[in-house]
Design an enzyme around this catalytic site. Structure first.
Site: not given
Ligand code: KIV
Length: 269
Positions: A53, A91, A120, A122, A187
């Site tokens: 994000s 991420d 993390k 997706e 989410e």
């Molecule tokens: O990138 C991010 O902030 C996220 C959250 C929305 C869980 O993956």
């Protein structure tokens, strides 16, 4: 006598699993720099997510797609250099984990140069998750609304309202756990579906727009501090509204998640 005896212990995935078992809610927020990282850490936030994000709230793009692995490594290093206790998840950015070997070398950068404790990714990328876990890389899954797929989905929309789609998300969640993931982010899914998934998984489930039954909650820091200009997602809350400082707002969020006051019905689908 140990060196740094008064340094707080950094939380591990075992601590987060224990919280699921005892029913203590896990608090999580995103951070992208050292100052916020230190503040969240001092406030008792257990999981700091270096989210992609940052492409939107730091870099000013209209999606997370332009974020590069070097950006994630840089921001991850900023965050891990300043926290002492919080568990840090980073991420994997768009197109950085299409195949197992590619995912492995990018995840290794996030852990070695960035200092992340977990990565993390997706979607139900089962072959990639299995490969990473087999190589000793802890993985957090992410299901429901997948922001990196915004162009395929056609917008940032609630997922799993239709029974068939809800069944698929539950099936994917179970497959991600079987593949060896240690955490799952859900989410923007209906609260009932999130509750069913949370009950059926042994790994902690952290929700964002997924209702109060998840084992923990995460929000984008800039949304809950009301820094973000423009539309605010319904599932977020402006914790600055009644706070007298940023630290107070984060403390209010921490308290509200711990005692089950956040998310409330108005933040839930
Ligand atoms: O990138 C991010 O902030 C996220 C959250 C929305 C869980 O993956």
């Amino acid at each position: 006598m140990t060196l740094y005896a008064d340094t707080p212990k950094t939380l591990s995935i075992t601590d987060l699993r224990a919280m699921k078992q005892t029913g203590e809610k896990i608090t999580s927020l995103t951070a992208y720099d050292a100052s916020f990282s230190a503040l969240l850490d001092l406030t008792g936030i257990e999981v700091i997510l270096v989210g992609d994000s940052l492409g939107m709230v730091v870099q000013g793009h209209n999606s997370t797609l332009p974020v590069a692995i070097r950006d994630m490594v840089y921001h991850c290093r900023c965050v891990t250099s300043a926290r002492k206790r919080a568990f840090v998840v980073a991420d994997m950015p768009f197109a950085s984990y299409a195949a197992p070997q590619q995912a492995m070398s990018n995840a290794a950068r996030l852990m070695q140069a960035g200092g992340a404790q977990m990565v993390k990714l997706e979607g139900a990328k089962i072959d990639v998750i299995e490969f990473l876990v087999d190589q000793g890389i802890p993985v957090c899954g992410h299901l429901g609304l997948l922001p990196q797929s915004v162009n395929r989905i056609g917008g940032y929309k609630v997922q799993g309202r239709e029974p068939a789609q809800a069944q698929q998300i539950l099936k994917d969640a179970l497959a991600i756990e079987r593949a060896g993931a240690g955490l799952l982010v859900l989410e923007c899914v209906p609260a009932m579906l999130a509750a069913e998934i949370t009950q059926n998984l042994t790994i902690p489930v952290i929700g964002i727009g997924a209702g109060p039954a998840c084992d923990g909650q995460v929000l984008v820091l800039y949304d809950m501090l009301n820094i973000t200009v423009g539309n605010h997602p319904r599932f977020s809350k402006n914790f600055m509204a009644e706070a007298d400082s940023i630290e107070d707002a984060v403390k209010r969020y921490h308290r509200a998640v711990k005692n089950g006051q956040f998310p409330a019905t108005e933040h839930t689908y």
